[in-house]
Enzyme design. Structure first.
Site, PDB file in Angstrom:
ATOM      1  N   TYR A 160       0.662  -1.070  -0.098  1.00  0.00           N
ATOM      2  CA  TYR A 160       0.045   0.015  -0.049  1.00  0.00           C
ATOM      3  C   TYR A 160       1.025   1.148   0.040  1.00  0.00           C
ATOM      4  CZ  TYR A 160      -4.012  -2.954   0.834  1.00  0.00           C
ATOM      5  OH  TYR A 160      -4.868  -3.824   0.959  1.00  0.00           O
ATOM      6  N   LYS A 227       3.339 -14.336   6.068  1.00  0.00           N
ATOM      7  CA  LYS A 227       3.779 -14.986   4.957  1.00  0.00           C
ATOM      8  C   LYS A 227       5.270 -15.208   4.684  1.00  0.00           C
ATOM      9  CE  LYS A 227       2.358 -17.775   1.367  1.00  0.00           C
ATOM     10  NZ  LYS A 227       1.842 -19.013   1.661  1.00  0.00           N
ATOM     11  N   ASP A 281      -1.848 -18.198   4.839  1.00  0.00           N
ATOM     12  CA  ASP A 281      -2.731 -19.325   4.276  1.00  0.00           C
ATOM     13  C   ASP A 281      -3.158 -20.138   5.406  1.00  0.00           C
ATOM     14  OD1 ASP A 281       0.116 -19.425   3.745  1.00  0.00           O
ATOM     15  OD2 ASP A 281      -0.375 -21.488   3.143  1.00  0.00           O
ATOM     16  N   ASP A 305      -6.053  -6.588   5.250  1.00  0.00           N
ATOM     17  CA  ASP A 305      -7.257  -6.428   4.352  1.00  0.00           C
ATOM     18  C   ASP A 305      -7.843  -7.465   3.687  1.00  0.00           C
ATOM     19  OD1 ASP A 305      -8.662  -4.894   2.503  1.00  0.00           O
ATOM     20  OD2 ASP A 305      -7.142  -4.642   0.908  1.00  0.00           O
TER      21      ASP A 305
END
Ligand code: NAP
Length: 415
Positions: A160, A227, A281, A305
């Site tokens: 972002y 991640k 995940d 998000d």
């Protein structure tokens, strides 16, 4: 008193100030409010009525909010020929607590999202989204009541940050040539490039807020979501810096998941907060399969998000999902959905998201009595099955009412 070009400062209100590193809230604080575009006009009217009624009732007239309209989006463009005027930023910065409806992101080159701009300009580094289920609301899962989390999403960096170069542009050619030559990468020349910065500063301020929130509310755990198995120096670093902060700044109040097994044989010591981490995940599975094992989820911007909307869907959708953007002192409380233009000015949309955001705002101000009153009244309104169209289509035997009628029912159900 400050003079603005279009903002009218209410004469019967006082500014919130900072005293001893804490917000000092007068009995009649001036709260800037951005009504928002599209359905903003419907939901904000409803929210202001509900908040005013709860504050009046909870504090027997001793406290009152002096709302101050400030402008962004379409209304600002009409008044100032600008989408985000400086005086709006200035008014929020100098009054510390503000409420916001949804804003249109103008389509076309050169425009950044107004929401992202507001967060970055004021360093509102934590996007806080509590997600829990209101009894009776339809849900796509069998046990929506098991999910009760607060998502702390980093709000200022990651993808972002807006550092991107378009495929085929002069700049992207420079970047790719430099990287392939000097860093021995092998990037295809027909690529677009985006940069994902994640800093120690951004991570620490977010994780510190998340852990402090857990301490203040006696919550059992903070999970760092990342991640890091793939992006070691950004997402993996978020995890490492998060643990480092927890074990240095909050050493006596926390236990890490490793320590839980190595020192405490898997039995959590009383009064401590468990700090754990999960790969992004995996957490999407876990919030569905073992939701009650999670309390606070601290995440970098993009994961947060995705995760916020996925969790909101689990408890009945965007209409009831509140949010806040919080920095060191400033809190900007906002509906998490967009402007839903097809419903604008029709008095049908659910004002729940912005009303619950205002509930968070009241808690932030320490006006918990009014906050609890609204939450209970919302639950009672749902119990009575008088709801807006979005909840109605998921509930059997409910009566469909409009935005303003829903607000009136909430006010009637306050006690
Ligand atoms: P949206 O405005 O959130 O609406 C998408 C759908 O979500 C609606 O059609 C409606 O679904 C449902 N929904 C949204 N708000 C609801 C509410 N209060 N109660 C019940 N259902 C609700 O998303 P969008 O259409 O993608 O975006 C429209 C504009 O909003 C764009 O300009 C976008 O940039 C902007 N936006 C602003 C913000 C923000 O200001 N924070 C956030 C997101 C998007 P059904 O039709 O199925 O009922």
């Amino acid at each position: 008193m400050k003079k603005y070009k279009h903002i009218v400062v209410p004469k019967d209100g006082k500014r919130i100030t900072i005293k001893g590193k804490k917000l000092s809230i007068p009995n009649n604080p001036i709260i800037p409010v951005i009504e928002g575009d599209g359905i903003g006009r419907d939901i904000m009217k409803a929210a202001r009525r509900v908040v005013d009624a709860a504050v009046e009732k909870a504090f027997k007239g001793r406290k009152r909010i002096a709302w101050m309209d400030v402008y962004a989006g379409e209304k600002a463009n009409e008044l100032y020929r600008e989408w985000l005027p400086d005086e709006t930023i200035d008014a929020i910065k100098s009054h510390y607590v503000a409420l916001k409806g949804p804003l249109t992101t103008p389509i076309g080159g050169g425009f950044r999202s107004l929401n992202v701009s507001l967060r970055q300009i004021m360093n509102l580094y934590a996007c806080v989204r509590p997600v829990h289920w209101y009894k009776g609301v339809g849900s796509p899962v069998v046990h929506p009541e098991r999910l009760n989390v607060v998502i702390f999403r980093e709000n200022t960096e990651d993808v972002y940050a807006g550092i991107e170069w378009k495929k085929g542009s002069k700049d992207v050619k420079k970047v790719i040539t430099w990287l392939n030559k000097n860093m021995k990468t092998n990037i295809r020349t027909d690529s677009g490039i985006g940069i994902k910065p994640i800093s120690v500063t951004g991570t620490k301020q977010l994780v510190r807020k998340a852990i402090q929130y857990a301490i203040d509310r006696k919550l059992p755990s903070v999970t760092l979501v990342h991640k890091g198995n793939i992006m070691k120096y950004t997402e993996g670093a978020f995890r490492d810096w998060g643990y480092k902060l927890a074990t240095t700044e909050f050493r006596r109040k926390i236990v890490t998941e490793d320590e839980l097994w190595s020192k405490y044989k898997g039995k959590m010591p009383k009064g401590k907060i468990l700090i754990k981490d999960r790969i992004a995940d995996s957490i999407f599975q876990q919030v569905l399969t073992r939701p009650d094992e999670y309390s606070i989820l601290a995440t970098p911007n993009l994961n947060g998000d995705y995760l916020s909307d996925a969790c909101a869907a689990q408890v009945g959708g965007l209409g009831m999902a509140p949010g806040a953007n919080i920095g060191d002192y400033i809190g900007l409380f906002e509906a998490t959905h967009g402007t839903a233009p097809k419903y604008a000015d029709k008095d049908v949309i659910n004002p729940g998201s912005v009303i619950l955001s205002a509930v968070m705002m009241l808690e932030y101000m320490g006006w918990d009595k009014a906050a609890v009153m609204i939450e209970k009244a919302i639950q009672k309104t749902i119990d009575k099955k008088t709801v807006t169209y979005d909840l109605h289509r998921q509930m059997k035997g409910a009566k469909k009412i409009g935005t303003s009628a829903f607000a009136t029912e909430i006010i009637k159900n306050m006690r």
